[in-house]
Write a protein that holds these residues in place. Structure first.
Motif, PDB file in Angstrom:
ATOM      1  N   UNK A 228     -50.183  10.656 -62.911  1.00  0.00           N
ATOM      2  CA  UNK A 228     -48.906   9.792 -62.991  1.00  0.00           C
ATOM      3  C   UNK A 228     -48.497   9.408 -64.286  1.00  0.00           C
ATOM      4  N   UNK A 229     -49.177   9.739 -65.297  1.00  0.00           N
ATOM      5  CA  UNK A 229     -49.130   9.294 -66.652  1.00  0.00           C
ATOM      6  C   UNK A 229     -49.708   8.084 -66.987  1.00  0.00           C
ATOM      7  N   UNK A 230     -49.657   7.743 -68.175  1.00  0.00           N
ATOM      8  CA  UNK A 230     -50.521   6.619 -68.742  1.00  0.00           C
ATOM      9  C   UNK A 230     -49.913   5.377 -68.222  1.00  0.00           C
ATOM     10  N   UNK A 231     -48.685   5.193 -68.315  1.00  0.00           N
ATOM     11  CA  UNK A 231     -48.128   3.685 -68.229  1.00  0.00           C
ATOM     12  C   UNK A 231     -48.096   3.427 -66.665  1.00  0.00           C
ATOM     13  N   UNK A 232     -47.748   4.199 -65.996  1.00  0.00           N
ATOM     14  CA  UNK A 232     -47.603   4.121 -64.437  1.00  0.00           C
ATOM     15  C   UNK A 232     -48.824   3.845 -63.981  1.00  0.00           C
TER      16      UNK A 232
ATOM     17  N   UNK B  53     -46.801 -15.463 -54.654  1.00  0.00           N
ATOM     18  CA  UNK B  53     -45.588 -15.067 -55.002  1.00  0.00           C
ATOM     19  C   UNK B  53     -45.709 -14.268 -56.333  1.00  0.00           C
ATOM     20  N   UNK B  54     -46.650 -14.985 -57.448  1.00  0.00           N
ATOM     21  CA  UNK B  54     -46.683 -14.142 -58.624  1.00  0.00           C
ATOM     22  C   UNK B  54     -47.317 -12.788 -58.341  1.00  0.00           C
ATOM     23  N   UNK B  55     -48.015 -12.550 -57.578  1.00  0.00           N
ATOM     24  CA  UNK B  55     -48.683 -11.149 -57.324  1.00  0.00           C
ATOM     25  C   UNK B  55     -47.433 -10.500 -56.791  1.00  0.00           C
ATOM     26  N   UNK B  56     -46.561 -10.848 -55.759  1.00  0.00           N
ATOM     27  CA  UNK B  56     -45.584 -10.041 -55.219  1.00  0.00           C
ATOM     28  C   UNK B  56     -44.639  -9.578 -56.442  1.00  0.00           C
ATOM     29  N   UNK B  57     -44.237 -10.682 -57.206  1.00  0.00           N
ATOM     30  CA  UNK B  57     -43.414 -10.138 -58.300  1.00  0.00           C
ATOM     31  C   UNK B  57     -43.908  -8.970 -59.223  1.00  0.00           C
ATOM     32  N   UNK B  58     -45.185  -9.208 -59.437  1.00  0.00           N
ATOM     33  CA  UNK B  58     -45.684  -8.230 -60.484  1.00  0.00           C
ATOM     34  C   UNK B  58     -45.823  -6.988 -59.577  1.00  0.00           C
TER      35      UNK B  58
ATOM     36  N   UNK C 257     -43.194  -1.475 -58.925  1.00  0.00           N
ATOM     37  CA  UNK C 257     -42.469  -0.703 -58.232  1.00  0.00           C
ATOM     38  C   UNK C 257     -41.061  -0.135 -58.975  1.00  0.00           C
ATOM     39  N   UNK C 258     -40.402  -1.244 -59.613  1.00  0.00           N
ATOM     40  CA  UNK C 258     -39.214  -1.217 -60.294  1.00  0.00           C
ATOM     41  C   UNK C 258     -39.472  -0.051 -61.493  1.00  0.00           C
ATOM     42  N   UNK C 259     -40.576  -0.329 -62.331  1.00  0.00           N
ATOM     43  CA  UNK C 259     -40.988   0.595 -63.085  1.00  0.00           C
ATOM     44  C   UNK C 259     -41.067   1.964 -62.831  1.00  0.00           C
ATOM     45  N   UNK C 260     -41.633   2.168 -61.817  1.00  0.00           N
ATOM     46  CA  UNK C 260     -41.876   3.624 -61.125  1.00  0.00           C
ATOM     47  C   UNK C 260     -40.840   4.348 -60.891  1.00  0.00           C
ATOM     48  N   UNK C 261     -39.482   3.734 -60.648  1.00  0.00           N
ATOM     49  CA  UNK C 261     -38.344   4.341 -60.034  1.00  0.00           C
ATOM     50  C   UNK C 261     -37.637   5.025 -61.232  1.00  0.00           C
TER      51      UNK C 261
END
Length: 145
Positions: free
Chosen positions: A92-96, A131-136, A141-145
């Motif tokens: 996946x690469x380091x960051x992902x 909620x905090x976990x869901x936002x995280x 997911x957003x980062x992975x797009x």
């Protein structure tokens, strides 16, 4: 003391990322389980050296009295942690990979905390933490797009 704990936790995260990258690169040349074995042996050597240098004269036989016995499975988990981190970073690469690892750690830690599993300190369920976990998770997911 809180700031020291925060700094140590941040250092731990940095070291885990650096270790994962190093291990992934070694694994490409030496293989996954050879790398895991080497990492475990070098970790043991460092721990034993620091134990001796810090003057700790504890007795390893105390481990025989640890109850419940499953608490001694840390090394087994460590072997699979090394293998899965190396594999994830390579694919996946380091960051992902690290983002997914961290959110999975947070979710697992919260489940352990609210259930008290594995002799962890139990805390009450809180929707704001979910909620905090869901936002995280959404951020991962957003980062992975």
């Amino acid at each position: 003391m809180l700031i020291f704990g925060i700094l140590i936790a941040a250092l731990s995260g940095i070291l885990m990322s650096v270790q994962g990258v190093c291990n992934a690169n070694v694994s490409q040349q030496a293989g996954l389980w050879v790398t895991g074995t080497f990492v475990s042996f070098t970790a043991a050597a460092v721990c034993l050296t620091l134990w001796v240098l810090t003057g700790r004269t504890g007795d390893f036989s105390v481990l025989l009295g640890i109850r419940p016995r499953y608490l001694l499975l840390g090394g087994v988990f460590g072997a699979f942690i090394t293998g899965t981190v190396v594999y994830a970073i390579a694919k996946l690469g380091t960051a992902k990979a690290e983002l997914i690892i961290v959110i999975a750690q947070l979710i697992a830690a919260y489940v352990l905390s609210i259930t008290g599993w594995l002799s962890s300190n139990q805390e009450p369920f809180a929707w704001q933490k979910v909620f905090a976990l869901a936002v995280s998770l959404a951020g991962v997911i957003w980062y992975s797009l």
